[in-house]
Design a protein around this motif. Structure first.
Motif, PDB file in Angstrom:
ATOM      1  N   HIS A  31     -24.423  18.091 -19.932  1.00 44.23           N
ATOM      2  CA  HIS A  31     -24.945  16.907 -20.188  1.00 44.23           C
ATOM      3  C   HIS A  31     -23.811  15.819 -20.940  1.00 44.23           C
ATOM      4  O   HIS A  31     -24.029  14.671 -20.606  1.00 44.23           O
ATOM      5  CB  HIS A  31     -26.231  16.892 -21.086  1.00 44.23           C
ATOM      6  N   ASP A  32     -23.475  16.523 -22.137  1.00 40.60           N
ATOM      7  CA  ASP A  32     -22.424  15.506 -22.693  1.00 40.60           C
ATOM      8  C   ASP A  32     -21.370  15.215 -21.774  1.00 40.60           C
ATOM      9  O   ASP A  32     -20.794  13.802 -21.718  1.00 40.60           O
ATOM     10  CB  ASP A  32     -21.831  16.534 -23.804  1.00 40.60           C
ATOM     11  N   LEU A  33     -20.838  15.898 -20.783  1.00 41.87           N
ATOM     12  CA  LEU A  33     -19.840  15.735 -20.030  1.00 41.87           C
ATOM     13  C   LEU A  33     -20.105  14.599 -19.101  1.00 41.87           C
ATOM     14  O   LEU A  33     -19.457  13.904 -18.446  1.00 41.87           O
ATOM     15  CB  LEU A  33     -19.131  16.804 -19.115  1.00 41.87           C
ATOM     16  N   SER A  34     -21.471  14.516 -18.704  1.00 44.14           N
ATOM     17  CA  SER A  34     -21.745  13.699 -17.737  1.00 44.14           C
ATOM     18  C   SER A  34     -21.794  12.080 -17.789  1.00 44.14           C
ATOM     19  O   SER A  34     -21.458  11.380 -16.994  1.00 44.14           O
ATOM     20  CB  SER A  34     -23.322  14.022 -17.270  1.00 44.14           C
ATOM     21  N   GLU A  35     -21.715  11.959 -19.190  1.00 39.13           N
ATOM     22  CA  GLU A  35     -21.298  10.661 -19.856  1.00 39.13           C
ATOM     23  C   GLU A  35     -19.954  10.222 -19.054  1.00 39.13           C
ATOM     24  O   GLU A  35     -19.883   8.854 -18.656  1.00 39.13           O
ATOM     25  CB  GLU A  35     -21.383  10.177 -21.217  1.00 39.13           C
ATOM     26  N   SER A  36     -18.948  10.866 -19.377  1.00 41.62           N
ATOM     27  CA  SER A  36     -17.641  10.538 -18.743  1.00 41.62           C
ATOM     28  C   SER A  36     -17.525  10.776 -17.443  1.00 41.62           C
ATOM     29  O   SER A  36     -16.474  10.261 -16.983  1.00 41.62           O
ATOM     30  CB  SER A  36     -16.497  11.161 -20.030  1.00 41.62           C
ATOM     31  N   GLU A  37     -18.181  11.889 -16.972  1.00 39.91           N
ATOM     32  CA  GLU A  37     -17.865  12.293 -15.458  1.00 39.91           C
ATOM     33  C   GLU A  37     -18.708  11.354 -14.424  1.00 39.91           C
ATOM     34  O   GLU A  37     -18.437  11.344 -13.247  1.00 39.91           O
ATOM     35  CB  GLU A  37     -17.934  13.610 -15.397  1.00 39.91           C
ATOM     36  N   GLY A  38     -19.706  10.795 -15.190  1.00 42.40           N
ATOM     37  CA  GLY A  38     -20.929  10.166 -13.973  1.00 42.40           C
ATOM     38  C   GLY A  38     -21.545  11.035 -13.165  1.00 42.40           C
ATOM     39  O   GLY A  38     -21.966  10.708 -12.110  1.00 42.40           O
ATOM     40  N   THR A  39     -21.879  12.305 -13.683  1.00 42.05           N
ATOM     41  CA  THR A  39     -22.461  13.335 -12.839  1.00 42.05           C
ATOM     42  C   THR A  39     -24.054  13.266 -13.057  1.00 42.05           C
ATOM     43  O   THR A  39     -24.475  12.925 -14.466  1.00 42.05           O
ATOM     44  CB  THR A  39     -21.799  14.646 -13.153  1.00 42.05           C
ATOM     45  N   LEU A  40     -24.853  13.666 -12.242  1.00 39.08           N
ATOM     46  CA  LEU A  40     -26.200  13.882 -12.525  1.00 39.08           C
ATOM     47  C   LEU A  40     -26.511  15.335 -12.375  1.00 39.08           C
ATOM     48  O   LEU A  40     -25.898  16.212 -11.588  1.00 39.08           O
ATOM     49  CB  LEU A  40     -26.969  13.001 -11.910  1.00 39.08           C
ATOM     50  N   PRO A  41     -27.705  15.762 -13.051  1.00 38.12           N
ATOM     51  CA  PRO A  41     -28.041  17.203 -12.588  1.00 38.12           C
ATOM     52  C   PRO A  41     -28.576  17.172 -11.404  1.00 38.12           C
ATOM     53  O   PRO A  41     -28.819  16.231 -10.607  1.00 38.12           O
ATOM     54  CB  PRO A  41     -28.999  17.562 -13.833  1.00 38.12           C
ATOM     55  N   GLY A  42     -28.772  18.494 -10.851  1.00 39.83           N
ATOM     56  CA  GLY A  42     -29.178  18.636  -9.424  1.00 39.83           C
ATOM     57  C   GLY A  42     -30.693  18.458  -9.368  1.00 39.83           C
ATOM     58  O   GLY A  42     -31.178  18.068 -10.369  1.00 39.83           O
ATOM     59  N   PRO A  43     -31.393  18.551  -8.257  1.00 41.83           N
ATOM     60  CA  PRO A  43     -32.902  18.339  -8.387  1.00 41.83           C
ATOM     61  C   PRO A  43     -33.624  19.172  -9.143  1.00 41.83           C
ATOM     62  O   PRO A  43     -34.725  18.566  -9.516  1.00 41.83           O
ATOM     63  CB  PRO A  43     -33.101  18.664  -6.813  1.00 41.83           C
ATOM     64  N   ASP A  44     -33.291  20.374  -9.509  1.00 41.96           N
ATOM     65  CA  ASP A  44     -33.696  21.173 -10.339  1.00 41.96           C
ATOM     66  C   ASP A  44     -33.689  20.878 -11.982  1.00 41.96           C
ATOM     67  O   ASP A  44     -34.325  21.390 -12.800  1.00 41.96           O
ATOM     68  CB  ASP A  44     -33.982  22.828 -10.341  1.00 41.96           C
ATOM     69  N   GLY A  45     -33.057  19.621 -12.248  1.00 39.61           N
ATOM     70  CA  GLY A  45     -32.471  19.382 -13.656  1.00 39.61           C
ATOM     71  C   GLY A  45     -31.605  20.080 -14.319  1.00 39.61           C
ATOM     72  O   GLY A  45     -31.280  19.836 -15.346  1.00 39.61           O
ATOM     73  N   THR A  46     -30.587  21.141 -13.386  1.00 43.04           N
ATOM     74  CA  THR A  46     -29.695  21.667 -13.893  1.00 43.04           C
ATOM     75  C   THR A  46     -28.458  21.293 -13.428  1.00 43.04           C
ATOM     76  O   THR A  46     -28.324  20.525 -12.410  1.00 43.04           O
ATOM     77  CB  THR A  46     -29.921  23.204 -13.593  1.00 43.04           C
ATOM     78  N   PHE A  47     -27.295  21.591 -13.986  1.00 45.31           N
ATOM     79  CA  PHE A  47     -25.975  21.409 -13.687  1.00 45.31           C
ATOM     80  C   PHE A  47     -25.322  22.809 -13.201  1.00 45.31           C
ATOM     81  O   PHE A  47     -25.757  23.841 -13.303  1.00 45.31           O
ATOM     82  CB  PHE A  47     -25.075  20.932 -14.910  1.00 45.31           C
ATOM     83  N   ARG A  48     -24.144  22.626 -12.286  1.00 45.88           N
ATOM     84  CA  ARG A  48     -23.650  23.811 -11.646  1.00 45.88           C
ATOM     85  C   ARG A  48     -23.398  24.795 -12.754  1.00 45.88           C
ATOM     86  O   ARG A  48     -23.118  24.232 -13.750  1.00 45.88           O
ATOM     87  CB  ARG A  48     -22.497  23.297 -11.176  1.00 45.88           C
ATOM     88  N   GLY A  49     -23.672  26.064 -12.709  1.00 46.19           N
ATOM     89  CA  GLY A  49     -23.462  27.089 -13.630  1.00 46.19           C
ATOM     90  C   GLY A  49     -22.885  28.468 -13.486  1.00 46.19           C
ATOM     91  O   GLY A  49     -22.867  29.142 -14.251  1.00 46.19           O
ATOM     92  N   GLU A  50     -22.001  28.260 -12.196  1.00 47.09           N
ATOM     93  CA  GLU A  50     -21.138  29.393 -12.005  1.00 47.09           C
ATOM     94  C   GLU A  50     -20.295  29.714 -13.213  1.00 47.09           C
ATOM     95  O   GLU A  50     -19.691  30.998 -13.112  1.00 47.09           O
ATOM     96  CB  GLU A  50     -20.258  29.191 -10.675  1.00 47.09           C
ATOM     97  N   ARG A  51     -19.629  29.172 -14.054  1.00 48.13           N
ATOM     98  CA  ARG A  51     -18.876  29.421 -14.991  1.00 48.13           C
ATOM     99  C   ARG A  51     -19.571  30.269 -15.881  1.00 48.13           C
ATOM    100  O   ARG A  51     -18.953  31.241 -16.798  1.00 48.13           O
ATOM    101  CB  ARG A  51     -18.324  28.216 -15.750  1.00 48.13           C
TER     102      ARG A  51
END
Length: 170
Positions: A31-51
């Motif tokens: 969520h913090d990074l989304s500000e500088s990256e301009g990304t949004l979460p997926g339809p389920d409200g989460t971000f990619r989490g493979e890391r």
């Protein structure tokens, strides 16, 4: 090994049973990074989490959890433990624990746990990271560190990442 800082912040290896806590912190981090990256979460409200999965299951990764007064305060993921260069893959301190030198001490602790060559990547569109990581590099290596821009693999639409390289002693 658990290290305690004067501000009651500890660094400890994250175990598989810490996964729910790490996943929640991951969402805050993304969520913090989304500000500088301009990304949004997926339809389920989460971000990619493979890391998170990699950090908790791969033998060449080391996940760390930061605790302040026994409560989650952040995390770090290190990869490349079996190679010549370690990479600080992800680093996050919750906002309530920032701006008191805690992040610098946590970063120093994590890097010193794995002496040798290191690389740290961050986005030049993230002003806090632009200030923070050169400060950490200087605190550990003096003037013996470098900075270079590298394209983001498989993401030509993104601006290049900034990579800092340095050597850390134990």
């Amino acid at each position: 090994m658990t290290e305690t800082f004067p501000a009651d912040v500890t660094v400890c290896p994250a175990a598989p049973e810490d996964r729910p806590t790490v996943e929640r912190l991951w969402l805050l981090f993304r969520h913090d990074l989304s500000e500088s990256e301009g990304t949004l979460p997926g339809p389920d409200g989460t971000f990619r989490g493979e890391r998170v999965e990699y950090a908790l299951t791969r033998p060449d990764w080391a996940p760390y959890l930061f605790l302040k007064d026994g409560r989650p305060a952040g995390f770090a993921f290190v990869r490349g433990l079996d190679g010549p260069v370690r990479v600080l893959n992800s680093f996050f301190v919750v906002r309530g624990a920032r701006r008191r030198g805690v992040g610098t001490r946590l970063a120093q602790d994590v890097l010193r746990r794995h002496p040798g060559a290191w690389e740290i990547a961050f986005q030049k569109t993230n002003p806090a990271a632009v200030r923070f990581w050169p400060h950490v590099a200087r605190s550990l290596a003096g003037d013996a560190w470098t900075r270079e821009l590298r394209p983001v693999p498989d993401r030509p639409e993104l601006p290049p990442d900034v990579w800092i390289s340095l050597a850390v002693t134990g």
